[in-house]
Design a protein around this motif. Structure first.
Motif, PDB file in Angstrom:
ATOM      1  N   SER A 122      -7.448   3.864  -6.279  1.00  0.00           N
ATOM      2  CA  SER A 122      -7.456   2.403  -6.288  1.00  0.00           C
ATOM      3  C   SER A 122      -6.049   1.829  -6.139  1.00  0.00           C
ATOM      4  N   SER A 123      -5.033   2.588  -6.582  1.00  0.00           N
ATOM      5  CA  SER A 123      -3.662   2.095  -6.493  1.00  0.00           C
ATOM      6  C   SER A 123      -3.155   2.074  -5.057  1.00  0.00           C
ATOM      7  N   CYS A 124      -3.884   2.724  -4.139  1.00  0.00           N
ATOM      8  CA  CYS A 124      -3.481   2.795  -2.730  1.00  0.00           C
ATOM      9  C   CYS A 124      -4.360   1.930  -1.835  1.00  0.00           C
ATOM     10  N   SER A 125      -5.214   1.090  -2.419  1.00  0.00           N
ATOM     11  CA  SER A 125      -6.208   0.345  -1.639  1.00  0.00           C
ATOM     12  C   SER A 125      -5.583  -0.647  -0.671  1.00  0.00           C
ATOM     13  N   ASP A 126      -4.353  -1.114  -0.944  1.00  0.00           N
ATOM     14  CA  ASP A 126      -3.729  -2.099  -0.070  1.00  0.00           C
ATOM     15  C   ASP A 126      -2.752  -1.480   0.918  1.00  0.00           C
ATOM     16  N   VAL A 127      -2.726  -0.152   1.021  1.00  0.00           N
ATOM     17  CA  VAL A 127      -1.839   0.519   1.956  1.00  0.00           C
ATOM     18  C   VAL A 127      -2.531   0.582   3.313  1.00  0.00           C
ATOM     19  N   LEU A 128      -1.901   0.009   4.348  1.00  0.00           N
ATOM     20  CA  LEU A 128      -2.522  -0.055   5.673  1.00  0.00           C
ATOM     21  C   LEU A 128      -2.309   1.215   6.478  1.00  0.00           C
ATOM     22  N   CYS A 139      -0.309   5.696  -5.813  1.00  0.00           N
ATOM     23  CA  CYS A 139       0.680   4.886  -5.111  1.00  0.00           C
ATOM     24  C   CYS A 139       1.435   4.026  -6.119  1.00  0.00           C
ATOM     25  N   LYS A 248       5.133   2.436  -2.100  1.00  0.00           N
ATOM     26  CA  LYS A 248       4.917   1.367  -1.132  1.00  0.00           C
ATOM     27  C   LYS A 248       6.130   0.445  -1.054  1.00  0.00           C
ATOM     28  N   ASP A 251       7.776  -6.474  -2.231  1.00  0.00           N
ATOM     29  CA  ASP A 251       7.477  -7.757  -1.601  1.00  0.00           C
ATOM     30  C   ASP A 251       8.461  -8.036  -0.465  1.00  0.00           C
TER      31      ASP A 251
END
Length: 266
Positions: A122-128, A139, A248, A251
């Motif tokens: 779940s910690s990598c869900s926003d990695v494209l 992540c 990752k 910002d």
């Protein structure tokens, strides 16, 4: 509440007999009138003695009950299963005072080869970048102020996971950069903190916390070995060592951002 450990022959507890008026007996002779049942809880991490038998599981320990001759009766048991159990002591069809009660059996001696770092996808869900998180356990975000962290669960030789702190159990780890992010043109490098021969922090729930700090986005690998006896005895590497962590980018920062690609027009 009682406590025990996996496969320690001296796991024992006792109860005291009394008459109908609450007077404690000082002689034995009634061992056959007591029935002792030790049953696993439905969830190994949740006590169930107040919900006996509705929330009990399938594992039953068959204890030995002995007459100590002074009004006390001793109960001895062995088990290869850890977790919470419910102890029900019944006499003439009724529970004795404070029964059912709680028993917690701790995991046995740690076995490094089956201990592991659980995947936290779940910690990598926003990695494209789909290829960036291949075989990655967790992540984190690049930061000069906050550590990247993940946990390791210790397991005994019978496959029981440790959920309580054990003095002397610790992990030694070393973290290195192994691949830069496709979004970062710089090679993976320092700064890394707590990277070489650092020691894990053991939490109250038995989780061993590993941490390092990185401001360069990319993949890092932590080689992890288990130690006992206050960092004296090395028992080997954990199951999925080295552990890969994807750091990752942080910002967006305007001063480091730039235009990219052919045909860029304004």
């Amino acid at each position: 509440a009682s406590q025990g450990s996996v496969l320690i022959p001296s796991n024992k507890f006792a109860f005291r007999s009394a008459d109908a008026y609450g007077n404690f007996l000082t002689v034995g002779g009634y061992v056959n009138s007591f029935d002792v049942k030790i049953t696993s809880c439905e969830s190994p991490n949740v006590p169930c003695h107040t919900d006996y038998p509705q929330k009990t599981g399938s594992k039953v320990i068959l204890p030995m009950v002995g007459d100590l001759g002074n009004g006390y009766y001793g109960v001895e048991y062995n088990t290869t299963v850890s977790g919470y159990f419910s102890i029900a002591i019944i006499s003439n069809g009724s529970y004795i005072h404070n029964s059912p009660s709680q028993l917690f059996v701790a995991a046995g001696i740690t076995f490094a080869a089956t201990s592991y770092a659980p995947v936290e996808s779940s910690s990598c869900s926003d990695v494209l970048l789909t290829n960036a998180t291949k075989n990655v356990v967790t992540c984190a975000v690049a930061s000069a102020d906050a550590d990247a962290k993940f946990g390791v669960r210790l397991v005994d030789t019978y496959g029981n996971t440790r959920y309580r702190r054990l003095a002397g159990d610790q992990l030694k780890y070393s973290t290195v950069s192994i691949a830069s992010s496709m979004l970062n043109s710089n090679p993976p490098s320092d700064p890394l903190h707590l990277a070489t021969d650092a020691w894990s922090v053991q939490l109250d729930d038995g989780l061993q916390e590993i941490s390092f700090r990185a401001t360069v986005s990319g993949i890092y690998a932590s080689t992890i070995e288990h130690y006992t006896n206050n960092q004296q005895n090395n028992t080997g590497a954990i199951q999925n060592s080295p552990i890969k962590v994807f750091v990752k980018p942080s910002d967006a920062y305007a001063q480091n951002s730039f235009g990219h690609g052919f045909g860029l027009s304004v």
